[in-house]
Motif scaffolding. Structure first.
Motif, PDB file in Angstrom:
ATOM      1  N   ARG A 153      11.852  -0.597  -2.786  1.00  0.00           N
ATOM      2  CA  ARG A 153      12.335   0.720  -2.348  1.00  0.00           C
ATOM      3  C   ARG A 153      11.759   1.078  -0.985  1.00  0.00           C
ATOM      4  O   ARG A 153      12.457   1.655  -0.146  1.00  0.00           O
ATOM      5  CB  ARG A 153      11.985   1.797  -3.383  1.00  0.00           C
ATOM      6  N   VAL A 154      10.506   0.739  -0.758  1.00  0.00           N
ATOM      7  CA  VAL A 154       9.902   0.975   0.564  1.00  0.00           C
ATOM      8  C   VAL A 154      10.699   0.225   1.616  1.00  0.00           C
ATOM      9  O   VAL A 154      11.056   0.776   2.657  1.00  0.00           O
ATOM     10  CB  VAL A 154       8.415   0.556   0.595  1.00  0.00           C
ATOM     11  N   SER A 155      11.006  -1.027   1.339  1.00  0.00           N
ATOM     12  CA  SER A 155      11.776  -1.835   2.293  1.00  0.00           C
ATOM     13  C   SER A 155      13.159  -1.230   2.539  1.00  0.00           C
ATOM     14  O   SER A 155      13.638  -1.195   3.672  1.00  0.00           O
ATOM     15  CB  SER A 155      11.931  -3.265   1.783  1.00  0.00           C
ATOM     16  N   GLU A 165       0.829  -1.211   0.000  1.00  0.00           N
ATOM     17  CA  GLU A 165       0.000   0.000   0.000  1.00  0.00           C
ATOM     18  C   GLU A 165       0.866   1.265   0.000  1.00  0.00           C
ATOM     19  O   GLU A 165       0.598   2.215  -0.745  1.00  0.00           O
ATOM     20  CB  GLU A 165      -0.942  -0.005   1.205  1.00  0.00           C
ATOM     21  N   VAL A 166       1.911   1.269   0.828  1.00  0.00           N
ATOM     22  CA  VAL A 166       2.814   2.420   0.886  1.00  0.00           C
ATOM     23  C   VAL A 166       3.472   2.624  -0.478  1.00  0.00           C
ATOM     24  O   VAL A 166       3.531   3.754  -0.988  1.00  0.00           O
ATOM     25  CB  VAL A 166       3.881   2.238   1.992  1.00  0.00           C
ATOM     26  N   ALA A 167       3.920   1.550  -1.083  1.00  0.00           N
ATOM     27  CA  ALA A 167       4.569   1.639  -2.395  1.00  0.00           C
ATOM     28  C   ALA A 167       3.622   2.244  -3.423  1.00  0.00           C
ATOM     29  O   ALA A 167       4.012   3.134  -4.189  1.00  0.00           O
ATOM     30  CB  ALA A 167       5.042   0.254  -2.845  1.00  0.00           C
ATOM     31  N   ARG A 168       2.388   1.776  -3.449  1.00  0.00           N
ATOM     32  CA  ARG A 168       1.424   2.291  -4.423  1.00  0.00           C
ATOM     33  C   ARG A 168       1.083   3.752  -4.146  1.00  0.00           C
ATOM     34  O   ARG A 168       0.926   4.544  -5.073  1.00  0.00           O
ATOM     35  CB  ARG A 168       0.172   1.415  -4.426  1.00  0.00           C
ATOM     36  N   MET A 169       0.962   4.129  -2.863  1.00  0.00           N
ATOM     37  CA  MET A 169       0.661   5.521  -2.511  1.00  0.00           C
ATOM     38  C   MET A 169       1.770   6.469  -2.972  1.00  0.00           C
ATOM     39  O   MET A 169       1.492   7.583  -3.421  1.00  0.00           O
ATOM     40  CB  MET A 169       0.511   5.674  -0.989  1.00  0.00           C
ATOM     41  N   LEU A 170       3.015   6.028  -2.834  1.00  0.00           N
ATOM     42  CA  LEU A 170       4.153   6.896  -3.123  1.00  0.00           C
ATOM     43  C   LEU A 170       4.705   6.731  -4.536  1.00  0.00           C
ATOM     44  O   LEU A 170       5.594   7.479  -4.953  1.00  0.00           O
ATOM     45  CB  LEU A 170       5.275   6.651  -2.096  1.00  0.00           C
ATOM     46  N   GLY A 171       4.175   5.750  -5.258  1.00  0.00           N
ATOM     47  CA  GLY A 171       4.631   5.543  -6.627  1.00  0.00           C
ATOM     48  C   GLY A 171       6.040   4.973  -6.718  1.00  0.00           C
ATOM     49  O   GLY A 171       6.785   5.280  -7.656  1.00  0.00           O
TER      50      GLY A 171
END
Length: 131
Positions: A119-121, A108-114
């Motif tokens: 990269r989120v990890s 969800e974080v990845a999709r929100m931030l594009g």
């Protein structure tokens, strides 16, 4: 022989000639080629101080033309500011990811931030000095 005097000199291009200033001695000399600057500065200092050239050490700094020097200083300042902004941006990116990760999944974080989940990890795992 040992060095008896150490001096500083500044050389800059004046037309076809390099003008060499030894401010401490209030003396100026010239050289037609950059490769001759050091010898001319050393010879001038030796003559003025009545020393053998081997007893004099002159550290010569070449000065860029004023406009080029100003541009160089500005470029160095711009790079420093960019590095500071990059570090600030990286820290803020980590903070946002950390905050969002408390409420949302990595996907969800990845999709929100594009950005990718990888990269989120990475952002979650990095310490402030590693960004």
């Amino acid at each position: 022989m040992t060095i008896k005097r150490k001096l500083e000199a500044v050389a800059h291009k004046e037309g076809k000639w390099w003008e060499i200033h030894i401010h401490e001695l209030d003396q100026v000399t010239q050289a037609s080629k950059a490769k001759d600057i050091q010898d001319m500065a050393t010879d001038l200092a030796a003559v003025v101080l009545d020393l053998d050239p081997d007893e004099v050490e002159v550290n010569v700094t070449l000065r860029a033309p004023d406009e080029a020097h100003k541009r160089w200083v500005q470029a160095r300042e711009d790079i420093e500011k960019a590095q500071e902004l990059s570090a600030k941006g990286a820290a803020e990116s980590r903070a946002v990811v950390a905050e969002l990760s408390q409420q949302f999944t990595i996907t969800e974080v990845a999709r929100m931030l594009g950005i990718s989940t990888q990269r989120v990890s990475q952002l979650k795992a990095k310490k402030p000095s590693e960004a």
